[in-house]
Design a protein around this motif. Structure first.
Motif, PDB file in Angstrom:
ATOM      1  N   VAL A 194       6.187  66.953 120.901  1.00 47.07           N
ATOM      2  CA  VAL A 194       6.020  68.264 120.268  1.00 47.07           C
ATOM      3  C   VAL A 194       7.344  68.589 119.581  1.00 47.07           C
ATOM      4  O   VAL A 194       8.402  68.479 120.196  1.00 47.07           O
ATOM      5  N   VAL A 246       9.284  71.577 117.290  1.00 50.94           N
ATOM      6  CA  VAL A 246       9.382  72.853 116.582  1.00 50.94           C
ATOM      7  C   VAL A 246      10.590  72.731 115.656  1.00 50.94           C
ATOM      8  O   VAL A 246      11.673  72.295 116.097  1.00 50.94           O
ATOM      9  N   GLY A 261      13.204  78.605 120.153  1.00 50.93           N
ATOM     10  CA  GLY A 261      13.554  79.774 120.962  1.00 50.93           C
ATOM     11  C   GLY A 261      12.717  81.004 120.652  1.00 50.93           C
ATOM     12  O   GLY A 261      13.046  82.099 121.077  1.00 50.93           O
ATOM     13  N   ARG A 287       9.201  80.971 121.122  1.00 53.47           N
ATOM     14  CA  ARG A 287       7.915  80.787 121.830  1.00 53.47           C
ATOM     15  C   ARG A 287       6.925  79.919 121.071  1.00 53.47           C
ATOM     16  O   ARG A 287       5.795  79.755 121.541  1.00 53.47           O
ATOM     17  N   GLY A 310       7.093  76.693 120.661  1.00 54.15           N
ATOM     18  CA  GLY A 310       6.889  75.491 121.468  1.00 54.15           C
ATOM     19  C   GLY A 310       5.891  75.732 122.589  1.00 54.15           C
ATOM     20  O   GLY A 310       4.990  74.917 122.839  1.00 54.15           O
ATOM     21  N   THR A 311       6.037  76.874 123.250  1.00 53.35           N
ATOM     22  CA  THR A 311       5.102  77.227 124.325  1.00 53.35           C
ATOM     23  C   THR A 311       3.683  77.354 123.768  1.00 53.35           C
ATOM     24  O   THR A 311       2.729  76.805 124.340  1.00 53.35           O
ATOM     25  N   ARG A 370       8.211  74.236 133.069  1.00 53.33           N
ATOM     26  CA  ARG A 370       7.901  75.668 133.012  1.00 53.33           C
ATOM     27  C   ARG A 370       6.453  75.893 132.640  1.00 53.33           C
ATOM     28  O   ARG A 370       5.895  76.952 132.911  1.00 53.33           O
TER      29      ARG A 370
END
Ligand SMILES: CC(C)(COP(=O)(O)OP(=O)(O)OC[C@H]1O[C@@H](n2cnc3c(N)ncnc32)[C@H](O)[C@@H]1OP(=O)(O)O)[C@@H](O)C(=O)NCCC(=O)NCCS
Length: 139
Positions: free
Chosen positions: A57, A59, A65, A67, A69-70, A101
């Motif tokens: 993945v 970004v 930083g 979000r 990526g999440t 996480r």
């Protein structure tokens, strides 16, 4: 966030997703993630029977930083479920804490499905020192 299915031969994908020499082989699906301002990142899945390898993945630096990526990983987990995958595996050199996480657990290679260990990522494209992590799709 917008999601587009893209071909493995997309030139920007190859630049973003190194190591990349197997992008156009079978059983891989890749996606570009964007906002109205443009591309924020890339991700993909490599199907191995009823489990999948999460392709690196990425970004883009200027969007890290925030979000994305999440959101990308959570979208890919949903997509893996829609494709009928039960679990997702990934190899990473530096980002294991980011994935932990998100519910992934460090996994011994001896416990991974043989189809995952046979992928080009596992056999050569990723260094042997890369950490293997896994997560059930609906976990
Ligand atoms: C790893 C990556 C995808 C994370 O994307 P991102 O959009 O910056 O991540 P998020 O903003 O969703 O981060 C969520 C949290 O994880 C943390 N995090 C991000 N990258 C991390 C990393 N490499 N290691 C540990 N924690 C990390 C963030 O600090 C953030 O923490 P917070 O909740 O305390 O603020 C991005 O940094 C990247 O593209 N890196 C280069 C490629 C790479 O290493 N990919 C992963 C290998 S498959």
């Amino acid at each position: 966030m917008n999601v587009d299915h893209i071909g493995g031969d997309d030139p920007d994908l190859a630049l973003a997703l190194l190591p990349a020499d197997d992008l156009t082989e079978a059983d891989r699906v890749f996606y570009r993630f964007s906002t109205d301002q443009g591309t924020v990142g890339y991700g993909g899945l490599e199907r191995c029977g009823n489990v999948a390898l999460l392709r690196p993945v990425v970004v883009l630096t200027e969007y890290r930083g925030m979000r994305f990526g999440t959101d990308v990983v959570e979208w890919l987990l949903g997509e893996a479920g829609r494709l009928g995958m039960l679990s997702v595996y990934l190899l990473t050199e530096r980002a294991a804490p980011f994935f932990e996480r998100l519910g992934f657990v460090v996994t011994d290679r001896a416990d991974a499905p043989p189809a995952i260990l046979r992928t080009r990522q596992a056999t050569g494209l990723c260094p042997a020192s890369a950490t293997l992590l896994s997560r059930t799709v609906h976990g």
